[in-house]
Design a protein around this motif. Structure first.
Motif, PDB file in Angstrom:
ATOM      1  N   SER A 192       0.827  -1.206   0.000  1.00 16.76           N
ATOM      2  CA  SER A 192       0.000   0.000   0.000  1.00 16.76           C
ATOM      3  C   SER A 192       0.862   1.257   0.000  1.00 16.76           C
ATOM      4  N   GLU A 193       1.971   1.200   0.721  1.00 13.78           N
ATOM      5  CA  GLU A 193       2.890   2.337   0.747  1.00 13.78           C
ATOM      6  C   GLU A 193       3.518   2.546  -0.623  1.00 13.78           C
ATOM      7  N   TYR A 194       3.883   1.460  -1.310  1.00 13.32           N
ATOM      8  CA  TYR A 194       4.452   1.585  -2.642  1.00 13.32           C
ATOM      9  C   TYR A 194       3.444   2.213  -3.599  1.00 13.32           C
ATOM     10  N   GLU A 195       2.190   1.777  -3.527  1.00 14.42           N
ATOM     11  CA  GLU A 195       1.158   2.354  -4.388  1.00 14.42           C
ATOM     12  C   GLU A 195       1.017   3.856  -4.143  1.00 14.42           C
ATOM     13  N   ARG A 196       1.209   4.277  -2.902  1.00 18.04           N
ATOM     14  CA  ARG A 196       1.054   5.686  -2.561  1.00 18.04           C
ATOM     15  C   ARG A 196       2.189   6.537  -3.124  1.00 18.04           C
ATOM     16  N   VAL A 197       3.416   5.994  -3.105  1.00 21.31           N
ATOM     17  CA  VAL A 197       4.571   6.803  -3.495  1.00 21.31           C
ATOM     18  C   VAL A 197       5.045   6.531  -4.919  1.00 21.31           C
ATOM     19  N   ALA A 198       4.483   5.515  -5.576  1.00 17.85           N
ATOM     20  CA  ALA A 198       5.008   5.108  -6.886  1.00 17.85           C
ATOM     21  C   ALA A 198       4.964   6.230  -7.913  1.00 17.85           C
ATOM     22  N   ASP A 199       3.907   7.030  -7.887  1.00 14.86           N
ATOM     23  CA  ASP A 199       3.757   8.087  -8.887  1.00 14.86           C
ATOM     24  C   ASP A 199       4.343   9.414  -8.443  1.00 14.86           C
ATOM     25  N   GLN A 200       4.932   9.441  -7.262  1.00 14.57           N
ATOM     26  CA  GLN A 200       5.523  10.684  -6.778  1.00 14.57           C
ATOM     27  C   GLN A 200       6.947  10.830  -7.296  1.00 14.57           C
ATOM     28  N   GLY A 201       7.411  12.050  -7.354  1.00 16.93           N
ATOM     29  CA  GLY A 201       8.789  12.288  -7.764  1.00 16.93           C
ATOM     30  C   GLY A 201       8.948  12.240  -9.273  1.00 16.93           C
ATOM     31  N   LEU A 281      -5.711  -5.362  -9.426  1.00 14.98           N
ATOM     32  CA  LEU A 281      -4.436  -4.694  -9.216  1.00 14.98           C
ATOM     33  C   LEU A 281      -4.562  -3.211  -9.533  1.00 14.98           C
ATOM     34  N   SER A 282      -3.884  -2.396  -8.756  1.00 16.15           N
ATOM     35  CA  SER A 282      -3.876  -0.957  -8.986  1.00 16.15           C
ATOM     36  C   SER A 282      -3.019  -0.644 -10.217  1.00 16.15           C
ATOM     37  N   PRO A 283      -3.202   0.532 -10.818  1.00 17.60           N
ATOM     38  CA  PRO A 283      -2.355   0.909 -11.958  1.00 17.60           C
ATOM     39  C   PRO A 283      -0.870   0.869 -11.628  1.00 17.60           C
ATOM     40  N   GLN A 284      -0.509   1.213 -10.377  1.00 14.10           N
ATOM     41  CA  GLN A 284       0.902   1.200  -9.996  1.00 14.10           C
ATOM     42  C   GLN A 284       1.472  -0.217 -10.023  1.00 14.10           C
ATOM     43  N   LEU A 285       0.690  -1.186  -9.572  1.00 15.77           N
ATOM     44  CA  LEU A 285       1.163  -2.583  -9.566  1.00 15.77           C
ATOM     45  C   LEU A 285       1.148  -3.159 -10.984  1.00 15.77           C
ATOM     46  N   ARG A 286       0.175  -2.769 -11.780  1.00 15.52           N
ATOM     47  CA  ARG A 286       0.169  -3.227 -13.177  1.00 15.52           C
ATOM     48  C   ARG A 286       1.403  -2.711 -13.910  1.00 15.52           C
TER      49      ARG A 286
END
Length: 291
Positions: A192-201, A281-286
């Motif tokens: 869940s933390e990865y999904e939150r930060v994956a699109d940041q930065g 799966l969330s877009p970040q995990l896909r």
């Protein structure tokens, strides 16, 4: 030596066997293409082989030559008339762009044809048909790799070979497979933390360099113009360092979370392939699985 990675099929034999009519349709496709799509090991090997073939078809000398010729052909008219050797000579300044663009078009078209031929291989087309049949019976894969449909690397677009759509079918009450013993994987907090930060930065490098150049150029102008107050822009230099450090820390955090997130995503795909009802799966995990 070519690296071989195990590929988890989007849907496995257990999921396809949950409906007898779907299973009959899958076997009919297999009889036509010569592939047993209910055998997970066979499908895993098939996807791995064709993924390599599709990737290789989009690379090679033709692609490099086409890309270089296209770049040269586009740039030539802008620089040809200012280069001393060709200035005032329209034929030399502009005409060479034409054969370069012709070569680029021919090479890139050849690459596209090879890529499309690899993508449309009868075995891959048959598996896309199987996935389309499964969707018609209400069985949705957890994830379909972008390359399998010829979509962009970021997963966007319809794709050159989308999974076919069939009219919805009413599922029969009986299945023919053995009930799956696979359980839906629990979702760790790290995922869940990865999904939150994956699109940041993703902007730290660019902004850092921009601040550095702005500080350096501003200071140089201040010195040359005799304006000491202009040296205040040198404060942008340490700010650039701060931005880079923040980006580095964020990147390390994502890298630390990525293995667990990828493992969870693959576990969800494997569970869905085995016929287990799993969360989407969330877009970040896909995106992780498409890398």
């Amino acid at each position: 030596m070519t690296e071989t990675r195990t590929v988890t099929p989007p849907l496995g034999g257990a999921a396809l066997a949950t409906d007898s009519r779907l299973l009959d349709g899958v076997r009919a496709v297999g009889a036509r293409t010569g592939v047993d799509y209910t055998d997970d090991a066979v499908v895993s090997d098939l996807l791995a082989r064709h993924r390599r073939a599709v990737d290789q078809a989009s690379r090679g000398p033709a692609g490099w030559i086409g890309g270089l010729a296209l770049t040269a052909g586009v740039i030539w008219p802008f620089v040809g008339h200012v280069v001393p050797a060709t200035a005032g000579k329209p034929l030399l300044a502009y005409a060479p762009a034409v054969p370069l663009l012709v070569v680029a078009t021919a090479c890139l078209t050849l690459v596209r044809l090879r890529w499309k031929r690899a993508l449309m291989h009868i075995e891959l087309a048959g598996y896309r048909e199987v996935l389309g049949l499964a969707r018609a019976y209400g069985i949705e894969p957890a994830h379909v790799p972008a390359w399998l449909e010829g979509r962009r690397e970021d997963g966007g677009g319809k794709g050159a070979a989308p999974i076919p759509r069939y009219a919805p079918e009413e599922r029969s009450a009986e299945g023919t497979g053995t009930p799956s013993t696979v359980s839906p994987p629990p979702k760790p907090a790290a995922v869940s933390e990865y999904e939150r930060v994956a699109d940041q930065g993703g902007w730290h490098d660019e902004v850092g360099w921009l601040l550095l150049f702005a500080g350096g150029i501003g200071a140089a102008v201040a010195v040359s113009s005799g304006e000491p107050l202009g040296l205040a822009v040198l404060a942008l230099v340490p700010l650039a360092v701060v931005v880079w450090v923040a980006g580095h820390r964020q990147g390390r955090r994502k890298a630390a979370l990525r293995p667990e997130a990828e493992a969870y995503a693959r576990a969800v795909v494997a569970a869905r392939a085995a016929g287990v009802d799993t969360p989407d799966l969330s877009p970040q995990l896909r995106a992780l699985l498409d890398d």
